[in-house]
Scaffold this motif. Structure first.
Motif, PDB file in Angstrom:
ATOM      1  N   PRO A 184     -24.941  28.876  16.713  1.00  0.00           N
ATOM      2  CA  PRO A 184     -24.337  30.116  16.214  1.00  0.00           C
ATOM      3  C   PRO A 184     -23.571  29.836  14.926  1.00  0.00           C
ATOM      4  CG  PRO A 184     -23.180  29.324  18.170  1.00  0.00           C
ATOM      5  CD  PRO A 184     -24.402  28.481  18.027  1.00  0.00           C
ATOM      6  N   PHE A 185     -23.422  30.856  14.108  1.00  0.00           N
ATOM      7  CA  PHE A 185     -22.846  30.671  12.771  1.00  0.00           C
ATOM      8  C   PHE A 185     -21.441  30.078  12.824  1.00  0.00           C
ATOM      9  CE2 PHE A 185     -20.858  32.276   8.813  1.00  0.00           C
ATOM     10  CZ  PHE A 185     -21.708  31.651   7.905  1.00  0.00           C
ATOM     11  N   ASN A 186     -20.672  30.418  13.843  1.00  0.00           N
ATOM     12  CA  ASN A 186     -19.297  29.924  13.903  1.00  0.00           C
ATOM     13  C   ASN A 186     -19.196  28.446  14.292  1.00  0.00           C
ATOM     14  OD1 ASN A 186     -20.035  30.187  16.568  1.00  0.00           O
ATOM     15  ND2 ASN A 186     -18.178  31.279  17.216  1.00  0.00           N
ATOM     16  N   GLU A 187     -20.352  27.823  14.630  1.00  0.00           N
ATOM     17  CA  GLU A 187     -20.326  26.404  15.004  1.00  0.00           C
ATOM     18  C   GLU A 187     -20.924  25.483  13.941  1.00  0.00           C
ATOM     19  OE1 GLU A 187     -21.961  25.621  18.859  1.00  0.00           O
ATOM     20  OE2 GLU A 187     -20.913  27.320  19.804  1.00  0.00           O
ATOM     21  N   ILE A 188     -21.471  26.031  12.870  1.00  0.00           N
ATOM     22  CA  ILE A 188     -22.075  25.164  11.853  1.00  0.00           C
ATOM     23  C   ILE A 188     -21.000  24.608  10.911  1.00  0.00           C
ATOM     24  CG2 ILE A 188     -24.206  26.507  11.941  1.00  0.00           C
ATOM     25  CD1 ILE A 188     -23.415  27.522   9.080  1.00  0.00           C
ATOM     26  N   GLU A 189     -21.360  23.561  10.185  1.00  0.00           N
ATOM     27  CA  GLU A 189     -20.484  22.998   9.153  1.00  0.00           C
ATOM     28  C   GLU A 189     -20.767  23.750   7.853  1.00  0.00           C
ATOM     29  OE1 GLU A 189     -21.230  18.809   9.035  1.00  0.00           O
ATOM     30  OE2 GLU A 189     -20.908  18.572  11.188  1.00  0.00           O
ATOM     31  N   LYS A 190     -19.929  24.717   7.527  1.00  0.00           N
ATOM     32  CA  LYS A 190     -20.234  25.699   6.490  1.00  0.00           C
ATOM     33  C   LYS A 190     -20.237  25.134   5.077  1.00  0.00           C
ATOM     34  CE  LYS A 190     -18.751  29.625   9.275  1.00  0.00           C
ATOM     35  NZ  LYS A 190     -18.517  28.833  10.486  1.00  0.00           N
ATOM     36  N   HIS A 191     -19.813  23.892   4.925  1.00  0.00           N
ATOM     37  CA  HIS A 191     -19.820  23.287   3.594  1.00  0.00           C
ATOM     38  C   HIS A 191     -20.663  22.011   3.546  1.00  0.00           C
ATOM     39  CE1 HIS A 191     -15.808  25.527   2.695  1.00  0.00           C
ATOM     40  NE2 HIS A 191     -16.869  26.282   2.491  1.00  0.00           N
ATOM     41  N   THR A 192     -21.621  21.897   4.478  1.00  0.00           N
ATOM     42  CA  THR A 192     -22.509  20.733   4.494  1.00  0.00           C
ATOM     43  C   THR A 192     -23.907  21.132   4.027  1.00  0.00           C
ATOM     44  OG1 THR A 192     -21.315  19.614   6.283  1.00  0.00           O
ATOM     45  CG2 THR A 192     -23.597  18.950   5.905  1.00  0.00           C
ATOM     46  N   LEU A 193     -24.361  20.445   3.002  1.00  0.00           N
ATOM     47  CA  LEU A 193     -25.707  20.605   2.460  1.00  0.00           C
ATOM     48  C   LEU A 193     -26.545  19.435   2.947  1.00  0.00           C
ATOM     49  CD1 LEU A 193     -27.564  22.093   0.294  1.00  0.00           C
ATOM     50  CD2 LEU A 193     -26.738  20.365  -1.312  1.00  0.00           C
ATOM     51  N   VAL A 194     -27.836  19.673   3.226  1.00  0.00           N
ATOM     52  CA  VAL A 194     -28.661  18.601   3.775  1.00  0.00           C
ATOM     53  C   VAL A 194     -29.964  18.442   3.002  1.00  0.00           C
ATOM     54  CG1 VAL A 194     -29.824  20.082   5.479  1.00  0.00           C
ATOM     55  CG2 VAL A 194     -29.597  17.623   5.922  1.00  0.00           C
ATOM     56  N   TYR A 195     -30.422  17.208   2.917  1.00  0.00           N
ATOM     57  CA  TYR A 195     -31.771  16.867   2.473  1.00  0.00           C
ATOM     58  C   TYR A 195     -32.396  16.004   3.557  1.00  0.00           C
ATOM     59  CZ  TYR A 195     -35.668  14.406   0.406  1.00  0.00           C
ATOM     60  OH  TYR A 195     -36.924  13.878   0.193  1.00  0.00           O
ATOM     61  N   MET A 196     -33.653  16.271   3.874  1.00  0.00           N
ATOM     62  CA  MET A 196     -34.391  15.442   4.828  1.00  0.00           C
ATOM     63  C   MET A 196     -35.718  15.049   4.204  1.00  0.00           C
ATOM     64  SD  MET A 196     -36.281  16.531   8.368  1.00  0.00           S
ATOM     65  CE  MET A 196     -37.541  17.375   7.416  1.00  0.00           C
ATOM     66  N   GLY A 197     -36.053  13.758   4.294  1.00  0.00           N
ATOM     67  CA  GLY A 197     -37.370  13.347   3.820  1.00  0.00           C
ATOM     68  C   GLY A 197     -37.380  11.983   3.168  1.00  0.00           C
ATOM     69  N   HIS A 198     -38.525  11.688   2.562  1.00  0.00           N
ATOM     70  CA  HIS A 198     -38.745  10.420   1.880  1.00  0.00           C
ATOM     71  C   HIS A 198     -37.914  10.400   0.600  1.00  0.00           C
ATOM     72  CE1 HIS A 198     -41.984   7.380   0.321  1.00  0.00           C
ATOM     73  NE2 HIS A 198     -40.894   6.780   0.753  1.00  0.00           N
ATOM     74  N   LEU A 199     -37.199   9.311   0.365  1.00  0.00           N
ATOM     75  CA  LEU A 199     -36.344   9.215  -0.811  1.00  0.00           C
ATOM     76  C   LEU A 199     -37.122   8.595  -1.964  1.00  0.00           C
ATOM     77  CD1 LEU A 199     -32.960   8.117   0.794  1.00  0.00           C
ATOM     78  CD2 LEU A 199     -33.790  10.422   0.245  1.00  0.00           C
ATOM     79  N   ILE A 200     -37.722   9.471  -2.763  1.00  0.00           N
ATOM     80  CA  ILE A 200     -38.424   9.073  -3.974  1.00  0.00           C
ATOM     81  C   ILE A 200     -37.953   9.972  -5.109  1.00  0.00           C
ATOM     82  CG2 ILE A 200     -40.458   8.015  -2.923  1.00  0.00           C
ATOM     83  CD1 ILE A 200     -41.883  10.621  -3.061  1.00  0.00           C
TER      84      ILE A 200
END
Length: 387
Positions: free
Chosen positions: A200-216
């Motif tokens: 639910p929206f009230n449980e997320i980290e509202k200032h965390t950005l994410v990248y997932m994948g191969h680092l190239i």
């Protein structure tokens, strides 16, 4: 499910992280419980200490046998030849005829076509995970790659393309008219929609950005790092979570140190369990897929798996206008197309993180849009057609 369960399947793929071939393995093993399933995997890259080529054999969903070779460091051509030889050998050592061979990539599909010619396989699917006209700098290797690709499209019973752009490119660059090579179908990347535990929206980290994948380099993670000093002026508790590994990881970590922003960036390294990755994604506010089209010659033709994972976790996606899905994301208001420029990226990140109403709306749209890509739906429909 009766149309699929009483069959014998082979999946052959080059592997790095969890991808479509492993998801197909999971579907046939856990949901279909196929009579026989042979998964053959070859390492895509050499990594010291990692297991090499091998196979897993399942009977009615149960793992019966598993075997792996050492991971040898070989020249690419020799390595691919080794993969072909072992794939054929492992199939021939089982005295059975297989109903369907799914070859992920043209080398593996080529193996399936050879096995069909000698009567060990009934039908072959060429699963085109990656396509790019200029695959190798060496012209001889590149011409061979394109010849094998064309041969597989011509001879496979079905070709599953991740995007319609693959068939378009073959028509433009190789003269393979879609009206003549009409066994090509668009097979989008999927997700295990019901498995993902969205928060639910009230449980997320509202200032965390994410990248997932191969680092190239082409993935644009460095652009986010360059933007962080400007972002933290307005969002002091900003965090950038980087999930994955790759040859560009050390360069990214050096850049983080040079900018003195170590406390704002977390590198998880390689995470093998995709369920753990899904849990990490679900807690974040938004995600990035910043393909640099000046050096990225792959993604234009692809359907990036990370994007579907982001959407299924309910994340608004910040994406450059490179893959075809970028326009769909924008049209369904579950993400924003951004220019590959630092200032534009900063503005978009700030707008999504500072406006809770906007972020929440995009999250709801992302979840709805992603539902159509559930693997259970996609695999059943396409396998039923191919078998």
């Amino acid at each position: 499910m009766n149309t699929l369960e009483n069959k014998k399947y082979i999946i052959a793929s080059h592997v790095f992280a969890t991808g479509p071939a492993q998801y197909l393995e999971e579907y046939l093993k856990d949901f279909v419980k196929a009579d026989d399933l042979l998964f053959i995997g070859h390492p895509l890259f050499y990594r010291e200490g990692e297991k090499g080529s091998g196979y897993k054999y399942y009977k009615n969903g149960d793992l019966i046998k598993e075997k792996y070779l050492s991971n040898w460091k070989l020249p690419s051509v020799v390595g691919y030849l080794k993969d072909v030889i072992f794939s054929i050998y492992w199939v021939l050592t089982r005295n059975t005829k297989w109903d369907l061979f799914v070859g992920s990539g043209n080398i593996n599909a080529f193996v399936g076509i050879l096995l069909r010619k000698i009567g060990r396989v009934e039908k072959v699917v060429f699963y085109t995970i990656d396509y790019v006209p200029q695959r190798f700098e060496n012209n001889l290797l590149n011409n061979l790659y394109n010849w094998v690709d064309k041969y597989c499209v011509k001879n496979a019973d079905r070709t599953w393309n991740l995007s319609s752009r693959m068939a378009e490119a073959r028509e433009i660059q190789k003269g393979m008219k879609r009206s003549e090579y009409n066994r090509q179908v668009t097979f989008p990347i999927g997700i295990w929609y019901n498995r993902i535990k969205r928060l639910p929206f009230n449980e997320i980290e509202k200032h965390t950005l994410v990248y997932m994948g191969h680092l190239i380099e082409k993935q644009g993670v460095q652009l986010v790092i360059d933007a962080i000093p400007d972002i933290i002026k307005e969002i002091p508790d900003f965090k950038f979570l980087v999930i994955g590994t790759g040859e560009y990881e050390s360069a990214l970590k050096r850049k983080v140190c040079e900018l003195n922003i170590e406390s704002f960036v977390e590198f998880t390294g390689f995470v093998e369990d995709h369920r753990e990755i899904e849990n990490l994604l679900a807690r974040c506010a938004c995600a990035v897929a910043l393909y640099n089209k000046k050096i990225d010659h792959w993604t234009y033709y692809a359907d990036p798996g990370k994007v579907k994972a982001y959407l299924a976790a309910g994340l608004p996606v910040i994406i450059t206008d490179v893959p075809s899905i970028a326009r769909e994301i924008e049209a369904h208001e579950c993400g924003i197309i951004v220019r590959y420029e630092k200032d534009d990226l900063v503005n978009v990140i700030l707008s999504l993180m500072n406006d809770n109403h906007l972020n929440k709306s995009y999250r709801e749209n992302a979840t709805k849009f992603a539902k159509q890509f559930d693997w259970n739906v996609i695999f059943y429909e396409y396998l039923k057609e191919a078998i």
